[in-house]
Design an enzyme around this catalytic site. Sequence first.
Site, PDB file in Angstrom:
ATOM      1  N   TYR A 118       4.218   0.815  -3.301  1.00  0.00           N
ATOM      2  CA  TYR A 118       3.720   0.294  -4.531  1.00  0.00           C
ATOM      3  C   TYR A 118       4.898  -0.456  -5.324  1.00  0.00           C
ATOM      4  O   TYR A 118       5.350  -0.299  -6.375  1.00  0.00           O
ATOM      5  CB  TYR A 118       3.704   1.474  -5.417  1.00  0.00           C
ATOM      6  N   HIS A 136     -10.202   2.493   0.057  1.00  0.00           N
ATOM      7  CA  HIS A 136     -10.223   1.932   1.265  1.00  0.00           C
ATOM      8  C   HIS A 136     -11.065   0.611   1.287  1.00  0.00           C
ATOM      9  O   HIS A 136     -11.996   0.483   2.177  1.00  0.00           O
ATOM     10  CB  HIS A 136     -10.975   3.178   2.284  1.00  0.00           C
ATOM     11  N   ASP A 152      -5.510  14.685   2.543  1.00  0.00           N
ATOM     12  CA  ASP A 152      -4.782  14.673   1.274  1.00  0.00           C
ATOM     13  C   ASP A 152      -4.864  16.114   0.629  1.00  0.00           C
ATOM     14  O   ASP A 152      -3.914  16.701   0.040  1.00  0.00           O
ATOM     15  CB  ASP A 152      -5.006  13.547   0.532  1.00  0.00           C
ATOM     16  N   GLY A 180      -2.796   8.866  -8.228  1.00  0.00           N
ATOM     17  CA  GLY A 180      -3.538   8.041  -8.224  1.00  0.00           C
ATOM     18  C   GLY A 180      -3.162   7.001  -7.047  1.00  0.00           C
ATOM     19  O   GLY A 180      -2.447   7.510  -6.291  1.00  0.00           O
ATOM     20  N   ASP A 201      -0.170  14.885   6.084  1.00  0.00           N
ATOM     21  CA  ASP A 201      -1.000  13.975   6.790  1.00  0.00           C
ATOM     22  C   ASP A 201      -0.661  12.686   7.280  1.00  0.00           C
ATOM     23  O   ASP A 201       0.352  12.250   6.652  1.00  0.00           O
ATOM     24  CB  ASP A 201      -2.325  13.961   6.078  1.00  0.00           C
ATOM     25  N   HIS A 251       0.795  -1.186   0.064  1.00  0.00           N
ATOM     26  CA  HIS A 251      -0.059   0.078  -0.158  1.00  0.00           C
ATOM     27  C   HIS A 251       0.998   1.500   0.018  1.00  0.00           C
ATOM     28  O   HIS A 251       0.555   2.266  -0.852  1.00  0.00           O
ATOM     29  CB  HIS A 251      -1.084  -0.055   1.307  1.00  0.00           C
TER      30      HIS A 251
END
Length: 737
Positions: free
Chosen positions: A45, A88, A110, A528, A263, A42
């Site tokens: 990548y 999610h 974000d 993305g 964040d 996650h």
Amino acid sequence: MSQPLHRALGLTDDEAKRIDEILSRPANPLELAMYSVMWSEHCSYKSSRIHLKRLPTEAPWVIVGPGENAGVVDVGDGIAAAIRIESHNHPSAIEPYQGAATGVGGILRDIFTMGARPVALMDSLRFGPLDDPRSCWIAEGVVSGVSGYGNAVGVPTVGGEVVFDQTYMGNPLVNVLCLGLLPTERLVLGQASGVGNLAVLLGSSTGRDGIGGVSVLASAGFSEVDDGDKRPSVQVGDPFEEKRLIEACLQLLDENLVVGIQDLGGAGLTCATSETASRGGVGMDVDVSAVPRREPGMEPHEVMTSESQERMLAIVEPEGLERVLAICDRWEVSAAVIGRVTEGGALRIMDGFDGEVLADIPAVSLDDEAPLYERPRKSPQYPPGPSADDLELPVDAGVDLLNLLVDPSWVYSQYDHQLFLNTVVGPGDDATVLRLKHPTTGLDTGRGLALTTDGNHRWCTVDPRQGTALVVAEAVMNLACVGARPLAIVNCLNFGNPENPEVMWQLSEAVDGMSEACEAFGLPVVGGNVSLYNESAGSDIAPTPVIGLLGLVDRLNSRPPGARFFEGNHVALLGPEEVGLGGSLWGATNGAPGGEMPFADTAIHARVAALVRDLVLDDLVEGVHDLSAGGLGVALAEMTARSGVGVHVSRVVDHRALFGEGPSRVVVSVDPERMTEVLHRARGAAVSVTRIGLATGDRLIVKGLVDLSLAEIKSVFTGRLPEVLGSGTTNRQLDGQ
């Protein structure tokens, strides 16, 4: 015999060896925990980065591309738009309400991390079939979570899509998009700089909820029995805390008190501290004992990997700290100094700034030096299923048409889509349109922003490359139907287990299809998300790339016409008549998902989109609707249901023409007095036009194929979801729940 710690944390033997080489010593348990979350699928990548590099990312209007918290594009008048989409999926399969709610919270952060005020949310949702009780329970919980968080935090959910299909049983897809606006001068990036500057943790205290969170859940599929064990990893959200955090952060940015901000999403403090340090080329000392905690007895590895929600990390200069704390106090937001920017690039976790060093890691090794795998790829050796081209003629095409109709209004009726009073076109149309107002002055620019989310797993199962190109093309046409020209794409790539060579082939092909379509349409990909290991009980989901497309309406003089008819309108089909039944909704519904698919001719598509956009902007059409899932038949039925006006169609030769799907096709409803001008414009654009019928009466009649009353269509169209899903609460009783 117990397994080694690194394996229990999800690291391979080779990865553990590489970590020891980076550190020039054996890693301790805290360091292994930090690497495990940052090197997870996650966060890193590691299976997809090599393929994502093939996507086009640049254009003159792109201010920030992939790699930051959100993509940012210039939309004129000193205004920039920040856009991001995230998944999610796995948390929502376990705790539907909190999984979806915290997905909304994360995507909001974000956006305001970039200095933008969030102005709109969209969701792209996919669940198991409507006859499966657990899938319905998940759907109810997810929709409640999106509405509960979005409505409470005060950001409208203005559109999206919902799909029910067998492939998502046990593994739903919950993709959430957020759009924000900022004055271009307020842009801030997620990086640390200035040795001696302070790292200030803002927002909620840190708890055990969400330890590992998406960084763990998104790196493994589901079995039939392990959901309960994963529940502690699902975060718990607080939208009211998020609202205060938004206002506090935007004021800090307006007063230029923040050097960088990030964040705390996947991998929590480990991610925020390592990424800000790595991007800035600096190090950071973190006092883990200074992190406010909501639970007693938390260990350092729990604090560093917790994904508790509503938290931000701000890099501030020491002389500005007093003002930062005052602003946070005004908004009732907790703030604590937990770190200092240092020279040398080391991320050190300490028990007190002058205490024991618990971890000492090169920050860049957690971020930019994560493993990169080129996993084996293999084209599937089996067809996706029987070919729809081999199906017998429908006994009753009208019954088949009714079986394809589902109105998503049950979903979006639970969302407040008029917050800020900017929504010109809301949920349910081809695309959403928002008034473009200056984020500082509030002045209306006279222009609009358009948004759409699109995906089609049926096309992508038959041919992931061509299918993804068709999804991009559909998004472009959806924007054209509201008078918008496309600006930038974000994507959410939802696939199965990357250790399956066929899944990696699907992903690679989808990326190439997206790249080719974006190059042809001049569209940059500005960000993305990749969600892998979407599998349940050993079965991978169908490949499901989801496209989020942002566009600009240059003249917003009136509301776009929408998908509707008016009595006496002439009805015409713009674009080519060529269609295919392969990958079609009709074929899949009748047990034949395979077959030949049409090719997306991007030159023709661009001409049709430009024509439609001009017709809408010049008020030459009174109704317009893109043809996609279900083909012409579903488009006509939706237009009759939404307008209350029937249509008589004579130029449809067979069920293939009625249910077949293909790009570059749009139905328009035109005042008879303007039909000559529409035909003239089409000839000038080299776009074919077929006059197919007349809007009139209270029946949908397709000569020789369909004769349905408007009452029948409305009953099925609007009643299917409420009948199955009920009130939208999560009180559905399930065995074992």
